[in-house]
Motif scaffolding. Structure first.
Motif, PDB file in Angstrom:
ATOM      1  N   GLU A  65       0.810  -1.221   0.000  1.00 20.61           N
ATOM      2  CA  GLU A  65       0.000   0.000   0.000  1.00 20.61           C
ATOM      3  C   GLU A  65       0.843   1.270   0.000  1.00 20.61           C
ATOM      4  O   GLU A  65       0.317   2.376   0.150  1.00 20.61           O
ATOM      5  N   ALA A  71      -3.513   5.519   2.432  1.00 17.42           N
ATOM      6  CA  ALA A  71      -3.900   4.154   2.790  1.00 17.42           C
ATOM      7  C   ALA A  71      -3.536   3.857   4.243  1.00 17.42           C
ATOM      8  O   ALA A  71      -4.297   3.203   4.970  1.00 17.42           O
ATOM      9  N   HIS A  74      -5.972   5.592   6.559  1.00 13.53           N
ATOM     10  CA  HIS A  74      -7.252   4.890   6.498  1.00 13.53           C
ATOM     11  C   HIS A  74      -7.274   3.745   7.509  1.00 13.53           C
ATOM     12  O   HIS A  74      -8.249   3.564   8.264  1.00 13.53           O
ATOM     13  N   ARG A  75      -6.173   2.964   7.579  1.00 14.50           N
ATOM     14  CA  ARG A  75      -6.106   1.849   8.535  1.00 14.50           C
ATOM     15  C   ARG A  75      -6.006   2.358   9.966  1.00 14.50           C
ATOM     16  O   ARG A  75      -6.583   1.780  10.887  1.00 14.50           O
ATOM     17  N   HIS A  78      -9.425   3.336  11.294  1.00 16.07           N
ATOM     18  CA  HIS A  78     -10.207   2.147  11.632  1.00 16.07           C
ATOM     19  C   HIS A  78      -9.781   1.591  12.994  1.00 16.07           C
ATOM     20  O   HIS A  78     -10.636   1.150  13.786  1.00 16.07           O
ATOM     21  N   ILE A  96     -12.809   8.641   7.450  1.00 14.72           N
ATOM     22  CA  ILE A  96     -12.717   7.431   6.619  1.00 14.72           C
ATOM     23  C   ILE A  96     -13.525   7.603   5.345  1.00 14.72           C
ATOM     24  O   ILE A  96     -13.070   7.272   4.237  1.00 14.72           O
ATOM     25  N   ARG A  97     -14.724   8.140   5.485  1.00 11.06           N
ATOM     26  CA  ARG A  97     -15.565   8.346   4.299  1.00 11.06           C
ATOM     27  C   ARG A  97     -14.918   9.360   3.354  1.00 11.06           C
ATOM     28  O   ARG A  97     -14.956   9.193   2.124  1.00 11.06           O
ATOM     29  N   ILE A  99     -11.710   9.927   2.936  1.00 14.80           N
ATOM     30  CA  ILE A  99     -10.580   9.286   2.234  1.00 14.80           C
ATOM     31  C   ILE A  99     -11.105   8.384   1.120  1.00 14.80           C
ATOM     32  O   ILE A  99     -10.596   8.376  -0.011  1.00 14.80           O
ATOM     33  N   GLU A 100     -12.143   7.616   1.443  1.00 11.00           N
ATOM     34  CA  GLU A 100     -12.693   6.690   0.445  1.00 11.00           C
ATOM     35  C   GLU A 100     -13.315   7.436  -0.732  1.00 11.00           C
ATOM     36  O   GLU A 100     -13.319   6.929  -1.871  1.00 11.00           O
ATOM     37  N   ALA A 101     -13.797   8.662  -0.484  1.00 14.85           N
ATOM     38  CA  ALA A 101     -14.395   9.454  -1.560  1.00 14.85           C
ATOM     39  C   ALA A 101     -13.335  10.165  -2.393  1.00 14.85           C
ATOM     40  O   ALA A 101     -13.654  10.716  -3.470  1.00 14.85           O
TER      41      ALA A 101
END
Length: 929
Positions: A65, A71, A74-75, A78, A96-97, A99-101
């Protein structure tokens, strides 16, 4: 955890601060396998064990990653969710949302600030420790966010520790970057002593452990990998140890991945550099030799051109930090990578590299390396090449480690068994002189296993005994040396004498002085007319020591003076060492120091690493005898360091015990006890009795300083037990003034007279002013009448005026002042006591200064107390404890605040009271205010 004291203190301070709301961050970095992950595990264990009870979050970087933006963050978010409840989970979930977007650049500040808020929330009821391992595999964007967070933890109950490699082999080939504002600690390789401790349970054979330590270059992971791959024959030392990391080693794979990124022309140049550095796969020669005598840039240019490669092909390796150009020499930054590069190359490619380097290196100026490269490309016996290597080693023997490799390779090329054994023994001697006793013993084992003749085996036994004398048990050394002497008589009379001299040294080390005259008679029976000077010197030394150990001091003087005279024209290290000892015994400290210094110079010039620590010990002994305690301590400290590096554990334990005596003489209890503890532990492992006797002397000197005269007498009587010729004579004579003083203070005059009768004549026959002063002081303490005592005290001060030991003079003045005051002569007493006090204060010998001040007050003189500088007197931790106590904290509260045990705080507080000269918490509070 072994070693890493600096890093562990930094971690402890970080956790202490985080627990009290002043958090922070640390960056740990270094080469792969150096122990970064172990420190993170240590930090996590510490965090969960201390009173505050941290929550711990652990994030590992991922190679797969490393190129995915955010990345790693992001971990991490979580992971934080698991430590949050209710509304507190909203922030990390939102991030988190985001980053994912796909987080835009203009949203990075919000992302960083939100991460800080999430971490702050996770440190709610309990402080939080966040450990980030393999940070070099994190994406750049995540590292930026973590840097933002790290710089804003000063007011939080959060600790953040990141650990990463100096190079990754991954994300753009870059190292873990520096994080501005975050303290960084680069983990250094383990020292040899610590490295051996790490594998002592896995590799019981000392010689094998020493070889692995050299190959691993202080890398803990490499050590463990090497220890785990040993065959039963290698583990016992019956087969050669590995010279590189095992194929299954994860550390080796990490280096391979890094090297695989290099273009093929770059790899060819890297192989040339590695082939020269490894020198036919030996890998044992001292780092300093190889580092200062590696492949030159000009030589690499010629080798590259001869193979159709341009030097510019090296640029990718330089940019990636694989190699450095230091002066005109090209070297690998990490020797383990060099080893992997070399051993991973196909056999034919390695041979081609060696042949090319042999053609490139000038045989006239680079003979050793030239012939070593020829030998590395040769398979099967080649007596001519073996002879070339042997001659090159003899011409360039100053580089002992490389010469040893050359002779080892010459032995492998030898067709004749006796010649092979002779060369192996010579290789072992060079290895010993290079400070590698473990490798020397392995080579000697191989020599004995061959079909060599009796003379070769006898020389092997002689060298083995010489090495054991400095590194092992004195009894084993003595047996080996006496056996070798008997075997050598028929082959080489001079070597037989040398073996008997060494056997005599072993007897002295073990305290069996009464057996020395018999060994001396054996040596003197081998004497012939017109012996060479170095042989004549050895025989005169044995004659002089034999007479001295029989307590015939008059008979000892002439041969010992002859030893000093013969040494003036010699450059032989053994002769200079023996002459320095002879001068010391004759009471000529100046000459003893000069000869010791000459020995050090000759040894350094010749590359004799084994002789240098012995030279430092001789110079330190001379300074100690002259009362130059600061100089003696400096030489002993340097000697301990050098003896450890060269594996000479007997020298280490002797020097540590003597350092304990010096600390005790100055009244430094803490240092004395620590040195005694270490010296005793080492002496027990070696079966050596001299350091044990010296340690008892140190503790007795400390008893005397602290007013326990009866305890000092009991200790020193155990050291003095036995007649002249038994026990450790030098220790007995040197400790005589302490025993006489302790016995006089405790009213045991009979003991004082007895020991002075036995050992006083030695001090007196030397004519040394310092020793004559001590002898006169002793006689004053046991004098039968006041008139006699007064005259002896005056004589002691007259001799002190000629000598150069200010500290010993002050001790005499203190004793004389005490004696005068008790005879109701306060005016005369004050003169000597004032002088003693000034000297003790100059030496910072606080217990003695306290005694002198008390005597001055008793003699009617007002002593103005000197202001105590707390910052100079106490360690940082002691200052912290003192401040808390001065603020009214109890010992239990101090322990809880600093995460220490109650017993540790009690111990430190006692030392604080002693150092500051206070007797109560009230006095401490006044001093700290």
């Amino acid at each position: 955890m072994l070693d890493r004291a600096t890093e562990r203190r930094a971690i402890r301070a970080l956790l202490t601060g985080a627990a009290t709301g002043t958090g922070g961050a640390l960056l740990l970095h270094g080469e792969p396998g150096i122990g970064k992950s172990a420190l993170l595990r240590h930090a996590a264990a510490e965090a969960t064990s201390i009173a505050a009870g941290f929550d711990v979050v652990t994030l590992d970087g991922s190679a797969s990653e490393a190129r995915l933006p955010l990345a790693g963050l992001h971990r991490l978010l979580h992971l934080l969710l698991h430590h949050l409840d209710g509304p507190a989970r909203d922030e990390p979930a939102r991030l988190i949302r985001a980053i994912e977007a796909g987080c835009r650049n203009d949203e990075r500040f919000d992302l960083s600030a939100g991460t800080l808020r999430s971490i702050r929330a996770a440190s709610g009821p309990r402080p939080l420790l966040c450990c980030v391992d393999d940070a070099h595999w994190l994406d750049r964007e995540t590292l930026d966010v973590l840097g933002f967070v790290a710089r804003r933890l000063a007011g939080e109950r959060v600790g953040l520790i990141l650990a990463g490699c100096d190079f990754s082999g991954g994300r753009d080939g870059a190292a873990v970057p520096a994080l501005p504002g975050v303290p960084a600690y680069r983990l250094a390789p383990l020292d040899d002593t610590t490295a051996r401790t790490l594998i002592e349970d896995r590799v019981p054979a000392d010689d094998v452990a020493g070889a692995l330590v050299t190959v691993a270059r202080g890398n803990p992971r490499a050590l463990l990998d090497l220890a785990g791959c040993l065959s039963p024959e290698q583990r016992s030392g019956d087969a050669p140890p590995p010279t590189g990391l095992p194929p299954e080693s994860a550390l080796r794979r990490a280096y391979q991945a890094r090297l695989a990124r290099m273009p093929d022309p770059t790899r060819w140049l890297l192989l040339l550099i590695a082939a020269d550095g490894e020198l036919a796969g030996g890998g044992f020669a001292a780092d300093g030799e190889l580092a200062g005598d590696g492949l030159g840039v000009g030589e690499l240019v010629r080798a590259a051109a001869a193979s159709g490669t341009d030097l510019s092909a090296l640029e990718p390796a330089e940019a990636a930090g694989l190699v450095d150009v230091i002066g005109s020499i090209v070297e690998y930054r990490q020797p383990l990578m060099r080893s992997v590069m070399y051993h991973d190359a196909p056999l034919a490619r390695r041979r081609a590299a060696h042949l090319l380097l042999a053609r490139t290196l000038d045989p006239a100026t680079r003979a050793l390396r030239h012939h070593l490269h020829r030998a590395a490309a040769r398979y099967g016996p080649d007596d001519q090449l073996a002879a070339d290597l042997e001659r090159a080693a003899a011409r360039h023997g100053g580089r002992r480690g490389t010469a040893s490799l050359a002779l080892e390779r010459a032995a492998q090329l030898s067709g004749d068994a006796d010649r092979r054994g002779t060369r192996l023994v010579a290789a072992a001697r060079y290895a010993w002189l290079a400070g590698e006793p473990y490798r020397a013993r392995i080579l000697l084992r191989r020599a004995r296993a061959g079909a060599a003749g009796a003379y070769v085996l006898a020389r092997s036994r002689l060298l083995r005994g010489e090495i054991e004398l400095k590194t092992g048990a004195a009894a084993d050394a003595q047996r080996s040396l006496l056996t070798a002497a008997g075997e050598l008589v028929a082959h080489d009379r001079h070597l037989a004498i040398a073996a008997l001299v060494r056997a005599g040294e072993a007897l002295c080390l073990s305290g069996d002085y009464d057996r020395y005259p018999a060994v001396a008679r054996q040596a003197l029976a081998l004497r012939r007319d017109e012996e060479p000077p170095h042989v004549e010197l050895m025989l005169e030394q044995m004659a002089g020591l034999s007479a001295m150990f029989r307590a015939d001091y008059d008979a000892a003087a002439a041969p010992l003076r002859r030893v000093v005279e013969l040494a003036q024209t010699l450059e032989d290290p053994d002769a200079l060492g023996q002459a320095s000892l002879a001068a010391f015994l004759l009471g000529d400290g100046t000459q003893a120091h000069r000869l010791g210094r000459r020995l050090a110079e000759v040894a350094r010039t010749n590359g004799d690493a084994a002789a240098v620590p012995h030279a430092m010990q001789l110079m330190a002994m001379a300074d100690f005898a002259r009362g130059r305690y600061d100089a003696a301590m400096a030489s002993y400290h340097e000697g301990v360091l050098l003896a450890r590096r060269s594996g000479q554990e007997n020298l280490v334990s002797n020097d540590l015990a003597t350092l304990a005596v010096l600390a005790a003489v100055m009244g430094d209890r803490q240092t004395c006890v620590l040195r005694v503890r270490e010296a005793r532990t080492r002496a027990a492992a070696q079966g050596a009795s001299r350091p044990r006797a010296t340690s008892e002397w140190a503790l007795a000197a400390l008893d005397l300083v602290e007013g326990r005269a009866a305890d000092a007498v009991a200790r020193l009587r155990s050291v003095m037990r036995g007649q002249p010729g038994h026990g450790h004579v030098i220790v007995k004579v040197a400790a005589t003034p302490h025993l006489v003083e302790a016995a006089a203070h405790s009213g045991d005059r009979e003991v004082a007279v007895e020991v002075l009768t036995a050992y006083g004549p030695w001090m007196e026959q030397t004519g040394n002013p310092g020793w004559l002063a001590l002898s006169a002081r002793c006689r004053a303490l046991v004098a039968g009448t006041d008139g006699e005592a007064d005259e002896y005290f005056r004589e002691a001060l007259r001799q002190h005026a000629v000598g150069d030991s200010d500290f010993d003079r002050a001790r005499t003045e203190l004793l004389y002042g005490q004696w005068l005051r008790r005879r109701r002569r306060p005016g005369a007493a004050r003169e000597h006591l004032r002088s003693a006090l000034e000297t003790f204060e100059r030496f910072d010998a606080r217990p003695w200064a306290g005694h002198a001040s008390a005597e001055l007050r008793a003699a009617g003189h007002h002593v103005e107390p000197k202001p105590v500088r707390v910052a100079e007197s106490l360690t940082p931790q002691q200052q912290q404890i003192a401040r808390l106590v001065a603020d009214g904290a109890t010992n239990r509260e101090v322990a809880a605040h600093l995460f220490l045990s109650r017993r540790t705080v009690d111990y430190h507080l006692r030392n604080i009271f002693t150092k500051l000269g206070v007797r109560s918490r009230v006095e401490l509070t006044r001093l700290m205010s």
